[in-house]
Scaffold this active site. Structure first.
Site, PDB file in Angstrom:
ATOM      1  N   ARG A  21      23.861  12.710  49.043  1.00 20.40           N
ATOM      2  CA  ARG A  21      23.330  11.799  50.056  1.00 20.40           C
ATOM      3  C   ARG A  21      24.286  11.742  51.248  1.00 20.40           C
ATOM      4  O   ARG A  21      25.486  11.969  51.100  1.00 20.40           O
ATOM      5  CB  ARG A  21      23.193  10.393  49.475  1.00 20.40           C
ATOM      6  CG  ARG A  21      22.174  10.269  48.385  1.00 20.40           C
ATOM      7  CD  ARG A  21      22.230   8.876  47.745  1.00 20.40           C
ATOM      8  NE  ARG A  21      21.240   8.744  46.698  1.00 20.40           N
ATOM      9  CZ  ARG A  21      21.468   9.004  45.410  1.00 20.40           C
ATOM     10  NH1 ARG A  21      22.664   9.402  45.023  1.00 20.40           N
ATOM     11  NH2 ARG A  21      20.514   8.859  44.516  1.00 20.40           N
ATOM     12  N   LYS A  46      24.326   5.801  44.987  1.00 22.36           N
ATOM     13  CA  LYS A  46      23.302   4.778  45.194  1.00 22.36           C
ATOM     14  C   LYS A  46      22.991   4.024  43.899  1.00 22.36           C
ATOM     15  O   LYS A  46      22.748   2.833  43.908  1.00 22.36           O
ATOM     16  CB  LYS A  46      22.045   5.438  45.739  1.00 22.36           C
ATOM     17  CG  LYS A  46      20.935   4.494  46.104  1.00 22.36           C
ATOM     18  CD  LYS A  46      19.778   5.264  46.689  1.00 22.36           C
ATOM     19  CE  LYS A  46      18.598   4.354  46.969  1.00 22.36           C
ATOM     20  NZ  LYS A  46      17.464   5.116  47.482  1.00 22.36           N
ATOM     21  N   HIS A 108      17.960  12.833  55.453  1.00 23.00           N
ATOM     22  CA  HIS A 108      17.613  12.740  54.032  1.00 23.00           C
ATOM     23  C   HIS A 108      16.715  13.895  53.583  1.00 23.00           C
ATOM     24  O   HIS A 108      16.693  14.250  52.400  1.00 23.00           O
ATOM     25  CB  HIS A 108      16.938  11.387  53.756  1.00 23.00           C
ATOM     26  CG  HIS A 108      16.831  11.077  52.309  1.00 23.00           C
ATOM     27  ND1 HIS A 108      17.910  10.681  51.544  1.00 23.00           N
ATOM     28  CD2 HIS A 108      15.767  11.112  51.469  1.00 23.00           C
ATOM     29  CE1 HIS A 108      17.513  10.480  50.302  1.00 23.00           C
ATOM     30  NE2 HIS A 108      16.221  10.733  50.231  1.00 23.00           N
ATOM     31  N   ARG A 111      18.233  16.649  51.509  1.00 22.36           N
ATOM     32  CA  ARG A 111      18.326  16.410  50.064  1.00 22.36           C
ATOM     33  C   ARG A 111      17.061  16.931  49.369  1.00 22.36           C
ATOM     34  O   ARG A 111      17.146  17.557  48.312  1.00 22.36           O
ATOM     35  CB  ARG A 111      18.514  14.912  49.847  1.00 22.36           C
ATOM     36  CG  ARG A 111      18.869  14.486  48.468  1.00 22.36           C
ATOM     37  CD  ARG A 111      19.419  13.053  48.539  1.00 22.36           C
ATOM     38  NE  ARG A 111      19.234  12.341  47.306  1.00 22.36           N
ATOM     39  CZ  ARG A 111      19.991  12.486  46.241  1.00 22.36           C
ATOM     40  NH1 ARG A 111      21.014  13.334  46.265  1.00 22.36           N
ATOM     41  NH2 ARG A 111      19.769  11.780  45.147  1.00 22.36           N
ATOM     42  N   HIS A 134      19.746  11.697  40.156  1.00 21.53           N
ATOM     43  CA  HIS A 134      18.518  10.977  39.798  1.00 21.53           C
ATOM     44  C   HIS A 134      18.550  10.648  38.310  1.00 21.53           C
ATOM     45  O   HIS A 134      18.874  11.492  37.483  1.00 21.53           O
ATOM     46  CB  HIS A 134      17.274  11.812  40.123  1.00 21.53           C
ATOM     47  CG  HIS A 134      17.022  11.921  41.575  1.00 21.53           C
ATOM     48  ND1 HIS A 134      17.014  13.123  42.239  1.00 21.53           N
ATOM     49  CD2 HIS A 134      16.794  10.981  42.514  1.00 21.53           C
ATOM     50  CE1 HIS A 134      16.773  12.913  43.516  1.00 21.53           C
ATOM     51  NE2 HIS A 134      16.650  11.615  43.712  1.00 21.53           N
ATOM     52  N   TYR A 143      11.452  14.454  44.970  1.00 18.68           N
ATOM     53  CA  TYR A 143      12.371  15.228  45.808  1.00 18.68           C
ATOM     54  C   TYR A 143      12.120  16.727  45.753  1.00 18.68           C
ATOM     55  O   TYR A 143      12.602  17.462  46.589  1.00 18.68           O
ATOM     56  CB  TYR A 143      13.821  14.948  45.393  1.00 18.68           C
ATOM     57  CG  TYR A 143      14.328  13.666  45.968  1.00 18.68           C
ATOM     58  CD1 TYR A 143      15.144  13.672  47.080  1.00 18.68           C
ATOM     59  CD2 TYR A 143      13.965  12.443  45.431  1.00 18.68           C
ATOM     60  CE1 TYR A 143      15.599  12.491  47.639  1.00 18.68           C
ATOM     61  CE2 TYR A 143      14.407  11.261  45.967  1.00 18.68           C
ATOM     62  CZ  TYR A 143      15.229  11.291  47.072  1.00 18.68           C
ATOM     63  OH  TYR A 143      15.662  10.127  47.629  1.00 18.68           O
TER      64      TYR A 143
END
Length: 173
Positions: A21, A46, A108, A111, A134, A143
């Site tokens: 990120r 995150k 983003h 990613r 994740h 994603y």
């Protein structure tokens, strides 16, 4: 590469090649990079779970160059004007997009690009989750964007292992 911001190229290259990120990259400290083992440690993510990423071979020399240029008291890999806060790349990012005539690309999205390209190269769901951080397959699916042509290529490779005689299959009317 042509940005006035000397860090932008390395930051974008890291995002594209690791799936990290933006905040993870911008908050990297030098102690988080192990040049010898070629590993990047993400201490805070995150989801509050640390993880390790491989330091891409083509990125390592760029980071090592920055490391050698840094002043000894600078902890951040990408310091801002205030040495203890990360650089803001917003202006440089939008200028680079404008010069490149790229519209509607968010940082983003890099990613998402990483996840999709890694999946196309054969990365398993477990490997992708480890790289991106994740926690669930459901989030990873958001994603990874594989198109029908990639699926067709994958299925054609699998189909070579199945012996089917087309003469045996008759069309029904």
């Amino acid at each position: 590469k042509k940005s006035k911001n000397r860090f932008l190229y390395v930051i974008v290259a890291l995002a594209l090649s690791t799936g990290a990120r933006k905040s993870e990259i911008l908050h990297l400290t030098w102690e988080c990079i192990d040049f010898e083992r070629k590993i990047i440690f993400i201490k805070t993510s995150k989801n509050n779970k640390p993880r390790s990423l491989p330091l891409p071979e083509k990125i390592a020399p760029l980071l090592f160059g920055l490391y050698n240029e840094r002043k000894s008291h600078v902890l951040l890999v990408f310091p801002g004007k205030k040495l203890f806060s990360p650089i803001c790349i917003k202006k440089a990012w939008y200028e680079a997009l404008k010069r490149s005539d790229i519209k509607n690309l968010k940082f983003h999205d890099l990613r998402h690009n990483f996840s999709t390209m890694a999946a196309k190269e054969g990365a398993s769901n477990l490997e992708l989750c480890a790289a991106t951080g994740h926690a669930t397959l459901q989030m990873l699916k958001r994603y990874t964007h594989l198109d029908v042509n990639h699926t067709r290529t994958y299925l054609n490779k699998l189909f070579t292992h199945i012996n089917v005689n087309p003469k045996v299959v008759k069309a029904s009317h």
